[in-house]
Write a protein that holds these residues in place. Structure first.
Motif, short mmCIF file in Angstrom:
data_model
loop_
_atom_site.label_atom_id
_atom_site.label_comp_id
_atom_site.label_asym_id
_atom_site.label_seq_id
_atom_site.Cartn_x
_atom_site.Cartn_y
_atom_site.Cartn_z
N MET A 119 0.86 -1.18 0.00
CA MET A 119 0.00 0.00 0.00
C MET A 119 0.90 1.24 0.00
O MET A 119 1.70 1.43 0.92
CB MET A 119 -0.89 0.01 1.25
N PRO A 120 0.81 2.10 -1.05
CA PRO A 120 1.69 3.27 -1.11
C PRO A 120 1.28 4.33 -0.12
O PRO A 120 0.14 4.36 0.36
CB PRO A 120 1.51 3.76 -2.55
N LYS A 121 2.21 5.22 0.20
CA LYS A 121 1.91 6.35 1.08
C LYS A 121 1.63 7.57 0.21
O LYS A 121 2.52 8.09 -0.45
CB LYS A 121 3.09 6.63 2.01
N LEU A 122 0.38 8.01 0.20
CA LEU A 122 -0.06 9.11 -0.68
C LEU A 122 -0.05 10.42 0.08
O LEU A 122 -1.06 11.10 0.19
CB LEU A 122 -1.46 8.81 -1.23
N GLY A 123 1.08 10.80 0.63
CA GLY A 123 1.17 12.04 1.39
C GLY A 123 1.62 11.79 2.81
O GLY A 123 1.42 10.71 3.38
N MET A 124 2.22 12.82 3.44
CA MET A 124 2.79 12.68 4.77
C MET A 124 1.74 12.36 5.83
O MET A 124 2.02 11.68 6.81
CB MET A 124 3.52 13.98 5.16
N SER A 125 0.49 12.85 5.66
CA SER A 125 -0.52 12.67 6.70
C SER A 125 -1.33 11.40 6.53
O SER A 125 -2.19 11.10 7.35
CB SER A 125 -1.46 13.87 6.70
N MET A 126 -1.07 10.63 5.47
CA MET A 126 -1.87 9.43 5.22
C MET A 126 -1.59 8.37 6.28
O MET A 126 -0.45 7.98 6.51
CB MET A 126 -1.56 8.88 3.83
N LYS A 127 -2.65 7.91 6.93
CA LYS A 127 -2.53 6.87 7.94
C LYS A 127 -3.09 5.53 7.47
O LYS A 127 -2.77 4.48 8.01
CB LYS A 127 -3.27 7.30 9.22
N GLU A 128 -3.96 5.57 6.47
CA GLU A 128 -4.61 4.34 6.02
C GLU A 128 -5.04 4.45 4.57
O GLU A 128 -5.44 5.52 4.11
CB GLU A 128 -5.83 4.04 6.90
N GLY A 129 -4.91 3.37 3.84
CA GLY A 129 -5.40 3.29 2.47
C GLY A 129 -6.34 2.10 2.35
O GLY A 129 -6.18 1.10 3.05
N THR A 130 -7.31 2.20 1.46
CA THR A 130 -8.32 1.15 1.30
C THR A 130 -8.27 0.60 -0.12
O THR A 130 -8.17 1.36 -1.09
CB THR A 130 -9.73 1.70 1.58
N VAL A 131 -8.35 -0.72 -0.24
CA VAL A 131 -8.44 -1.35 -1.55
C VAL A 131 -9.89 -1.24 -2.02
O VAL A 131 -10.78 -1.85 -1.44
CB VAL A 131 -8.00 -2.82 -1.51
N SER A 132 -10.13 -0.42 -3.04
CA SER A 132 -11.50 -0.24 -3.54
C SER A 132 -11.96 -1.48 -4.31
O SER A 132 -13.07 -1.98 -4.09
CB SER A 132 -11.57 0.98 -4.46
N VAL A 133 -11.12 -1.95 -5.24
CA VAL A 133 -11.49 -3.11 -6.06
C VAL A 133 -10.24 -3.78 -6.59
O VAL A 133 -9.25 -3.13 -6.91
CB VAL A 133 -12.41 -2.66 -7.23
N TRP A 134 -10.29 -5.09 -6.63
CA TRP A 134 -9.22 -5.87 -7.25
C TRP A 134 -9.60 -6.13 -8.70
O TRP A 134 -10.70 -6.63 -8.99
CB TRP A 134 -9.03 -7.19 -6.53
#
Length: 379
Positions: A7-22
């Motif tokens: 899961m990439p880090k999309l900015g310094m404040s990003m704490k969590e990313g979600t997989v929308s669709v595989w």
């Protein structure tokens, strides 16, 4: 050796990313650079591309699940290659969630019908749930009639939608918002736009839009009325010398506000190019974190939807946002002569904690004046 996709880090404040669709399933082959999944964070949605050619060996994060940046979401390798997961010292192994084998089409139908896929029996290869399995599990027509007043769709709220909702509630609850409206006669402006467009396209490969002129008029007006280029912060009104202009961009699944830094330094052509570039990046989900923060004033345009006047909600912590309505032709008097004019509705929402109605009206009047005498925008 299997390749980790994280899961990439999309900015310094990003704490969590979600997989929308595989877009791929375990066992499917992928090419390097091919899109394998869509992910989203608070304000950014983007595609994840395969870092290597091979086969999807294992999917670690199911759709709809959020994980911290750096978390392995899948493995790509050779055919029957065994995945060797890295183990962190001192940490107990996590229980692996059971992954339901279901085709993408079947999953979408089940979600739309609010069916729990854990209760379905799959008749496909290796027990995979197929479209036919889901259709068989749908309620019959009589049951549908009983449930006719029930919601027809249940869709989880995306991280972007949650963020927009949170910021809009914060805006309304923490500021004293008031909206004023005016109408600008932009007949001269539309004529000037048409005259300049041929040269702009030939020389700069850029088409000038009415939004470009409005943005330039707003920037000039902010320089004349710096109180509007402010914010209320901890009991202090902070006024900015530079204009960092936010241009709201509607997306299929939400809203993004890319920011043009130091917009007061740009010529009309440079501003037009920036607006188009950031709008394109917003629609493609390629905006960087630093490109959506730090705005001091925002413009939002609903003219394409036939809306005239409306009430824009402040983009916190800004003190003002300018709403643009749809242009329309109407009879107007010029020097006692009745003729056709083109009218542009303007809606300005401002924070009454920062400034009062009179200076806000003066700012909007200056925007109107620039639009009605568009030569002032070029000089």
């Amino acid at each position: 050796m299997a390749v980790e996709v994280v899961m990439p880090k999309l900015g310094m404040s990003m704490k969590e990313g979600t997989v929308s669709v595989w877009n791929k399933e375990v066992g499917e082959t992928v090419n390097k650079g091919e899109s394998i999944a869509s992910i989203n964070s608070e304000k950014i949605e983007m595609e994840i591309e395969s870092p290597a050619e091979g086969t999807i060996l294992d999917i670690k994060v199911p759709e709809g699940e959020g994980v911290p940046p750096g978390t392995v979401i899948c493995y790509i390798g050779e055919g029957n290659e065994q995945v060797e997961e890295k183990k962190e010292k001192g940490l107990p192994p996590k229980q692996k969630k059971e992954r339901i084998k279901i085709s993408p089409v079947a999953r979408k139908i089940a979600q739309s019908a609010n069916l729990d896929i854990h209760t379905l029996v799959g008749t496909g290869p290796d027990g995979r749930i197929t479209k036919a399995d889901v259709l068989r599990a749908l309620p019959d027509e009589k049951e549908k009639q009983k449930q006719q007043n029930e919601p027809t769709k249940h869709q989880p709220v995306s991280m972007m939608r949650k963020t927009i909702a949170s910021r809009m509630m914060e805006s309304l609850q923490t500021s004293a918002q008031l909206t004023i409206t005016m109408k600008a006669d932009v007949t001269k402006l539309t004529n000037l736009q048409q005259q300049l467009n041929e040269t702009a396209i030939a020389r700069y490969e850029t088409k000038l839009t009415i939004t470009d002129f409005i943005a330039k008029a707003a920037i000039l007006s902010l320089l004349e009325h710096p109180a509007m280029n402010s914010q209320y912060h901890n009991g202090v009104v902070e006024t900015f010398e530079n204009v960092h202009l936010g241009i709201a961009a509607a997306l299929d699944n939400g809203l993004a506000v890319p920011v043009i830094q130091h917009a007061e330094r740009l010529t009309l052509i440079e501003l037009a190019k920036s607006i188009k570039l950031y709008g394109k990046k917003a629609r493609e989900g390629k905006l960087l974190h630093d490109e959506i923060r730090g705005s001091t004033f925002t413009i939002t345009n609903l003219g394409a939807y036939g809306v005239e006047h409306f009430t824009p909600i402040l983009n916190p912590p800004e003190a003002g946002i300018l709403g643009i309505g749809t242009m329309y032709d109407t009879p107007v008097y010029r020097e006692d002569e009745l003729c056709k004019g083109t009218i542009l509705p303007l809606s300005l929402t401002f924070d009454h904690r920062v400034l009062d109605g009179a200076p806000a009206s003066a700012f909007l009047s200056t925007v109107k004046a620039h639009l009605e005498e568009p030569i002032s925008i070029l000089l």
